[in-house]
Structure formats: structure tokens, C-alpha cells
Design a protein around this motif. Structure first.
Motif, mmCIF file in Angstrom:
data_model
loop_
_atom_site.group_PDB
_atom_site.id
_atom_site.type_symbol
_atom_site.label_atom_id
_atom_site.label_comp_id
_atom_site.label_asym_id
_atom_site.label_seq_id
_atom_site.Cartn_x
_atom_site.Cartn_y
_atom_site.Cartn_z
ATOM 1 N N THR A 128 0.850 -1.186 0.000
ATOM 2 C CA THR A 128 0.000 0.000 0.000
ATOM 3 C C THR A 128 0.888 1.238 0.000
ATOM 4 O O THR A 128 2.091 1.148 0.225
ATOM 5 C CB THR A 128 -0.891 0.031 1.247
ATOM 6 N N VAL A 129 0.274 2.382 -0.274
ATOM 7 C CA VAL A 129 1.035 3.638 -0.269
ATOM 8 C C VAL A 129 1.719 3.823 1.071
ATOM 9 O O VAL A 129 2.888 4.230 1.141
ATOM 10 C CB VAL A 129 0.095 4.828 -0.578
ATOM 11 N N ARG A 130 1.004 3.481 2.130
ATOM 12 C CA ARG A 130 1.580 3.647 3.462
ATOM 13 C C ARG A 130 2.791 2.731 3.658
ATOM 14 O O ARG A 130 3.805 3.149 4.206
ATOM 15 C CB ARG A 130 0.508 3.321 4.509
ATOM 16 N N GLN A 131 2.667 1.488 3.186
ATOM 17 C CA GLN A 131 3.793 0.551 3.317
ATOM 18 C C GLN A 131 4.987 1.012 2.482
ATOM 19 O O GLN A 131 6.142 0.862 2.888
ATOM 20 C CB GLN A 131 3.361 -0.855 2.900
ATOM 21 N N LEU A 132 4.703 1.571 1.300
ATOM 22 C CA LEU A 132 5.792 2.109 0.470
ATOM 23 C C LEU A 132 6.476 3.262 1.199
ATOM 24 O O LEU A 132 7.701 3.347 1.225
ATOM 25 C CB LEU A 132 5.249 2.598 -0.875
ATOM 26 N N ALA A 133 5.663 4.142 1.792
ATOM 27 C CA ALA A 133 6.214 5.312 2.465
ATOM 28 C C ALA A 133 7.125 4.897 3.614
ATOM 29 O O ALA A 133 8.143 5.543 3.870
ATOM 30 C CB ALA A 133 5.080 6.193 2.975
ATOM 31 N N GLU A 134 6.771 3.808 4.291
ATOM 32 C CA GLU A 134 7.600 3.341 5.396
ATOM 33 C C GLU A 134 8.982 2.909 4.910
ATOM 34 O O GLU A 134 9.945 2.903 5.668
ATOM 35 C CB GLU A 134 6.917 2.164 6.104
ATOM 36 N N ARG A 135 9.070 2.530 3.636
ATOM 37 C CA ARG A 135 10.364 2.132 3.066
ATOM 38 C C ARG A 135 10.999 3.278 2.295
ATOM 39 O O ARG A 135 11.957 3.073 1.557
ATOM 40 C CB ARG A 135 10.178 0.954 2.108
ATOM 41 N N GLY A 136 10.413 4.493 2.395
ATOM 42 C CA GLY A 136 10.967 5.641 1.686
ATOM 43 C C GLY A 136 10.671 5.609 0.200
ATOM 44 O O GLY A 136 11.425 6.143 -0.596
ATOM 45 N N GLY A 150 5.261 6.319 -7.801
ATOM 46 C CA GLY A 150 6.072 6.682 -8.950
ATOM 47 C C GLY A 150 5.334 6.625 -10.273
ATOM 48 O O GLY A 150 5.927 6.339 -11.299
ATOM 49 N N GLY A 151 4.029 6.893 -10.256
ATOM 50 C CA GLY A 151 3.278 7.010 -11.494
ATOM 51 C C GLY A 151 2.814 5.701 -12.097
ATOM 52 O O GLY A 151 2.239 5.694 -13.173
ATOM 53 N N LEU A 199 8.381 -1.416 -8.946
ATOM 54 C CA LEU A 199 8.212 -0.268 -9.836
ATOM 55 C C LEU A 199 8.194 1.039 -9.058
ATOM 56 O O LEU A 199 8.164 2.113 -9.648
ATOM 57 C CB LEU A 199 6.895 -0.388 -10.624
ATOM 58 N N ALA A 200 8.202 0.937 -7.742
ATOM 59 C CA ALA A 200 8.121 2.134 -6.916
ATOM 60 C C ALA A 200 9.411 2.941 -7.035
ATOM 61 O O ALA A 200 10.471 2.393 -7.304
ATOM 62 C CB ALA A 200 7.877 1.762 -5.457
ATOM 63 N N ALA A 201 9.281 4.240 -6.831
ATOM 64 C CA ALA A 201 10.431 5.134 -6.945
ATOM 65 C C ALA A 201 10.811 5.648 -5.563
ATOM 66 O O ALA A 201 9.990 5.706 -4.655
ATOM 67 C CB ALA A 201 10.086 6.303 -7.858
ATOM 68 N N ARG A 202 12.069 5.996 -5.443
ATOM 69 C CA ARG A 202 12.534 6.627 -4.210
ATOM 70 C C ARG A 202 11.833 7.959 -4.033
ATOM 71 O O ARG A 202 11.615 8.674 -5.009
ATOM 72 C CB ARG A 202 14.041 6.891 -4.289
ATOM 73 N N LYS A 203 11.530 8.296 -2.824
ATOM 74 C CA LYS A 203 10.950 9.601 -2.545
ATOM 75 C C LYS A 203 11.964 10.681 -2.867
ATOM 76 O O LYS A 203 13.119 10.571 -2.518
ATOM 77 C CB LYS A 203 10.562 9.697 -1.073
ATOM 78 N N ARG A 204 11.483 11.751 -3.524
ATOM 79 C CA ARG A 204 12.397 12.833 -3.860
ATOM 80 C C ARG A 204 12.636 13.752 -2.674
ATOM 81 O O ARG A 204 13.663 14.371 -2.580
ATOM 82 C CB ARG A 204 11.831 13.648 -5.026
#
Ligand SMILES: [Zn+2]
Length: 135
Positions: free
Chosen positions: A32-40, A44-45, A70-75
Motif C-alpha cells: 500500500t502507499v503507506r507501506q511504500l512510504a515506510e520504506r521511503g 512513482g506514477g 516499480l516504486a520510486a525513491r521519494k524525492r
């Protein structure tokens, strides 16, 4: 259903073209978006890879699922990250020969700061005439 990477996975159905997974049944590699955010990370579109559904069946809650690969690093750069980069740069500024902070990144090719590297250059350059180089 068959997943993007070829694995066959049980899903609870489809919604808007994407598979629906019950909570706890989502395949690894989706988050989920939240789980992605926890990994930074951020989506990513990429398109929604699936849906996560949980809660009581009469009032289910939903969340988007995205592919982690496919997720991108947070800028966004946090102060902590800047500090980490600064520490990294600082370590590269310390000359291993004299142990001084050179004030710039010590060139890998030299392996030491300019003043330390210069003496050996001096010997080499002594015999070289300046005229001729300019021509
Ligand atoms: Zn030095």
C-alpha cells in the motif's frame, strides 16, 4: 489469477481491472502507499496493481496496492538525509596521508590532498620547460 511475475495467486475478484486481495492474502511484492512510504518509496506514477480489502464485509475498507519493484525513491529530502550525505562527503574530504579536512573531496586518482600529492609532482615537473607547453 496470474501475477505480473508469473506467480499464480488466489484473489477475491477483480475491480476496475485490478485484482482484489483480502487483507493478509496480498502477494509479496505489492504494498500500500503507506507501506511504500515506510520504506521511503512512492508509487512513482505506476498503475494500480491491485486492491487490498479488509474489515467487515458489509463495510469493507479498501486500499490501493502498488508494485514495490516499480516504486520510486521519494524525492523529498529530509534534514536527516542531508546530514547523512554531508557526513558521507565529509569522510571523503579527509586526506588519509595528513588526516586534514582538505575542504574538497580528495580525488580518488590521487588518494590524498593536493599539498600531500604535490611534492612528487614537483620532482616530475622540475625538468619540464614552460616554453613549448604553451606553443
Ligand atoms: Zn594531505
Amino acid at each position: 489469477m496470474r501475477l505480473w511475475d508469473g506467480r499464480v495467486w488466489p484473489c477475491a475478484g477483480r475491480y476496475a481491472g485490478a485484482p482484489v486481495f483480502r487483507y493478509g492474502w496480498a502477494p509479496t511484492g505489492l504494498a500500500t502507499v503507506r507501506q511504500l512510504a515506510e520504506r521511503g518509496l512512492r508509487p512513482g506514477g505506476q498503475d494500480v496493481a491491485g486492491w487490498l480489502v479488509w474489515g467487515p464485509s458489509n463495510r469493507p475498507r479498501w486500499a490501493y496496492l502498488f508494485r514495490v519493484d516499480l516504486a520510486a525513491r521519494k524525492r523529498a529530502m529530509t534534514p536527516a538525509r542531508w546530514a547523512a550525505i554531508e557526513r558521507c562527503n565529509a569522510a571523503q574530504r579527509i586526506c588519509p596521508t595528513c588526516g586534514e579536512d582538505a575542504g574538497y573531496r580528495v580525488p580518488r586518482s590521487l588518494g590524498e590532498c593536493w599539498p600531500c600529492a604535490a611534492p612528487s609532482w614537483g620532482e616530475h615537473l622540475d625538468g619540464a620547460p614552460d616554453e613549448g607547453v604553451a606553443a
